[in-house]
Write a protein that holds these residues in place. Structure first.
Motif, PDB file in Angstrom:
ATOM      1  N   TRP A 177       5.549  -1.117   2.954  1.00  0.00           N
ATOM      2  CA  TRP A 177       6.764  -1.600   3.615  1.00  0.00           C
ATOM      3  C   TRP A 177       6.574  -1.781   5.117  1.00  0.00           C
ATOM      4  N   THR A 178       5.735  -0.965   5.741  1.00  0.00           N
ATOM      5  CA  THR A 178       5.443  -1.140   7.164  1.00  0.00           C
ATOM      6  C   THR A 178       4.769  -2.485   7.396  1.00  0.00           C
ATOM      7  N   ALA A 179       3.794  -2.820   6.557  1.00  0.00           N
ATOM      8  CA  ALA A 179       3.098  -4.101   6.694  1.00  0.00           C
ATOM      9  C   ALA A 179       4.056  -5.279   6.527  1.00  0.00           C
ATOM     10  N   ILE A 180       4.963  -5.184   5.562  1.00  0.00           N
ATOM     11  CA  ILE A 180       5.930  -6.264   5.337  1.00  0.00           C
ATOM     12  C   ILE A 180       6.894  -6.368   6.517  1.00  0.00           C
ATOM     13  N   ALA A 181       7.400  -5.237   6.986  1.00  0.00           N
ATOM     14  CA  ALA A 181       8.401  -5.235   8.062  1.00  0.00           C
ATOM     15  C   ALA A 181       7.854  -5.757   9.379  1.00  0.00           C
ATOM     16  N   THR A 182       6.561  -5.602   9.604  1.00  0.00           N
ATOM     17  CA  THR A 182       5.977  -5.965  10.896  1.00  0.00           C
ATOM     18  C   THR A 182       5.197  -7.279  10.858  1.00  0.00           C
ATOM     19  N   GLU A 183       5.265  -7.990   9.738  1.00  0.00           N
ATOM     20  CA  GLU A 183       4.561  -9.276   9.625  1.00  0.00           C
ATOM     21  C   GLU A 183       5.143 -10.267  10.634  1.00  0.00           C
ATOM     22  N   ALA A 184       4.308 -10.769  11.514  1.00  0.00           N
ATOM     23  CA  ALA A 184       4.749 -11.668  12.592  1.00  0.00           C
ATOM     24  C   ALA A 184       5.345 -12.957  12.037  1.00  0.00           C
ATOM     25  N   GLY A 185       6.456 -13.394  12.621  1.00  0.00           N
ATOM     26  CA  GLY A 185       7.059 -14.674  12.298  1.00  0.00           C
ATOM     27  C   GLY A 185       7.845 -14.719  11.001  1.00  0.00           C
ATOM     28  N   THR A 186       8.086 -13.569  10.381  1.00  0.00           N
ATOM     29  CA  THR A 186       8.821 -13.539   9.115  1.00  0.00           C
ATOM     30  C   THR A 186      10.194 -12.903   9.309  1.00  0.00           C
ATOM     31  N   ARG A 187      11.063 -13.128   8.313  1.00  0.00           N
ATOM     32  CA  ARG A 187      12.360 -12.445   8.352  1.00  0.00           C
ATOM     33  C   ARG A 187      12.969 -12.404   6.960  1.00  0.00           C
ATOM     34  N   PHE A 188      13.846 -11.443   6.768  1.00  0.00           N
ATOM     35  CA  PHE A 188      14.630 -11.322   5.546  1.00  0.00           C
ATOM     36  C   PHE A 188      16.076 -11.661   5.861  1.00  0.00           C
ATOM     37  N   ASP A 189      16.680 -12.512   5.067  1.00  0.00           N
ATOM     38  CA  ASP A 189      18.124 -12.714   5.100  1.00  0.00           C
ATOM     39  C   ASP A 189      18.692 -11.915   3.932  1.00  0.00           C
ATOM     40  N   LEU A 190      19.545 -10.968   4.226  1.00  0.00           N
ATOM     41  CA  LEU A 190      20.188 -10.185   3.175  1.00  0.00           C
ATOM     42  C   LEU A 190      21.321 -10.999   2.573  1.00  0.00           C
ATOM     43  N   GLU A 191      21.331 -11.125   1.272  1.00  0.00           N
ATOM     44  CA  GLU A 191      22.392 -11.865   0.599  1.00  0.00           C
ATOM     45  C   GLU A 191      23.441 -10.924   0.026  1.00  0.00           C
ATOM     46  N   GLU A 192      22.992  -9.779  -0.512  1.00  0.00           N
ATOM     47  CA  GLU A 192      23.931  -8.815  -1.062  1.00  0.00           C
ATOM     48  C   GLU A 192      23.201  -7.511  -1.333  1.00  0.00           C
ATOM     49  N   THR A 193      23.891  -6.411  -1.097  1.00  0.00           N
ATOM     50  CA  THR A 193      23.416  -5.099  -1.519  1.00  0.00           C
ATOM     51  C   THR A 193      24.542  -4.455  -2.306  1.00  0.00           C
ATOM     52  N   VAL A 196      25.642  -1.117  -4.658  1.00  0.00           N
ATOM     53  CA  VAL A 196      25.297   0.279  -4.890  1.00  0.00           C
ATOM     54  C   VAL A 196      26.202   0.861  -5.961  1.00  0.00           C
ATOM     55  N   ALA A 197      25.596   1.608  -6.873  1.00  0.00           N
ATOM     56  CA  ALA A 197      26.337   2.359  -7.898  1.00  0.00           C
ATOM     57  C   ALA A 197      25.560   3.637  -8.171  1.00  0.00           C
ATOM     58  N   GLY A 198      26.076   4.750  -7.669  1.00  0.00           N
ATOM     59  CA  GLY A 198      25.395   6.028  -7.855  1.00  0.00           C
ATOM     60  C   GLY A 198      24.054   6.054  -7.150  1.00  0.00           C
ATOM     61  N   GLU A 199      23.005   6.404  -7.893  1.00  0.00           N
ATOM     62  CA  GLU A 199      21.669   6.493  -7.297  1.00  0.00           C
ATOM     63  C   GLU A 199      20.947   5.145  -7.297  1.00  0.00           C
ATOM     64  N   ARG A 200      21.577   4.110  -7.810  1.00  0.00           N
ATOM     65  CA  ARG A 200      20.957   2.790  -7.948  1.00  0.00           C
ATOM     66  C   ARG A 200      21.497   1.807  -6.917  1.00  0.00           C
ATOM     67  N   ALA A 201      20.606   0.906  -6.484  1.00  0.00           N
ATOM     68  CA  ALA A 201      21.013  -0.167  -5.575  1.00  0.00           C
ATOM     69  C   ALA A 201      20.259  -1.433  -5.951  1.00  0.00           C
ATOM     70  N   THR A 202      20.925  -2.546  -5.765  1.00  0.00           N
ATOM     71  CA  THR A 202      20.315  -3.855  -5.954  1.00  0.00           C
ATOM     72  C   THR A 202      20.437  -4.612  -4.638  1.00  0.00           C
ATOM     73  N   ILE A 203      19.318  -5.104  -4.144  1.00  0.00           N
ATOM     74  CA  ILE A 203      19.306  -5.870  -2.893  1.00  0.00           C
ATOM     75  C   ILE A 203      18.841  -7.286  -3.213  1.00  0.00           C
ATOM     76  N   ARG A 204      19.724  -8.272  -2.971  1.00  0.00           N
ATOM     77  CA  ARG A 204      19.323  -9.684  -3.077  1.00  0.00           C
ATOM     78  C   ARG A 204      18.961 -10.165  -1.691  1.00  0.00           C
ATOM     79  N   TRP A 205      17.840 -10.890  -1.577  1.00  0.00           N
ATOM     80  CA  TRP A 205      17.348 -11.297  -0.274  1.00  0.00           C
ATOM     81  C   TRP A 205      16.674 -12.661  -0.335  1.00  0.00           C
ATOM     82  N   ARG A 206      16.494 -13.238   0.830  1.00  0.00           N
ATOM     83  CA  ARG A 206      15.672 -14.435   1.005  1.00  0.00           C
ATOM     84  C   ARG A 206      14.663 -14.108   2.091  1.00  0.00           C
TER      85      ARG A 206
END
Length: 128
Positions: free
Chosen positions: A69-85, A87-97
């Motif tokens: 995750w460190t490598a992904i987060a610090t990749e130059a020139g990239t970005r994530f657009d969060l579409e939806e997160t 949450v239900a209990g211990e579970r989460a779903t993250i939709r992204w671009r």
């Protein structure tokens, strides 16, 4: 859309804890700052990554997961657009671009699980 405005929470303590962990996790990628990962990721964490297709690579253990995750987060020139997160209990779903440095993008989803206040499972899937 603000990341905090797209979290749907079932009204219980576990969901609130998971939502807060997901907010902090998403911030790592929005800010390109992986410094919070060590305290968010459990020692027994397992990631099933989106690549290589079709199965993806499996990363086991907190150190391996933080490293990926460190490598992904610090990749130059990239970005994530969060579409939806969601949450239900211990579970989460993250939709992204994910926008690559070359301007191309792909859409995907992460299925996450939190236990003991830390991320212990993440399975990534992409369209295509």
């Amino acid at each position: 859309m603000k990341p905090d405005s797209i979290i749907d929470i079932h009204p219980d303590d576990q969901s609130r804890e998971t939502a807060e962990i997901m907010r902090r996790f998403n911030d790592v990628f929005q800010r390109h700052d992986p410094s919070a990962l060590a305290e968010l990721v459990g020692e027994d964490c397992v990631i099933e990554n989106t690549v290589p297709a079709p199965e993806g690579a499996r990363h086991t253990g907190g150190e391996a997961c933080v490293g990926l995750w460190t490598a992904i987060a610090t990749e130059a020139g990239t970005r994530f657009d969060l579409e939806e997160t969601f949450v239900a209990g211990e579970r989460a779903t993250i939709r992204w671009r994910y926008w690559m440095a070359d301007g191309n993008s792909l859409r995907g989803v992460n299925l996450m699980r939190v236990a003991g206040g830390r991320i212990v499972e993440a399975m990534g899937y992409v369209k295509g």
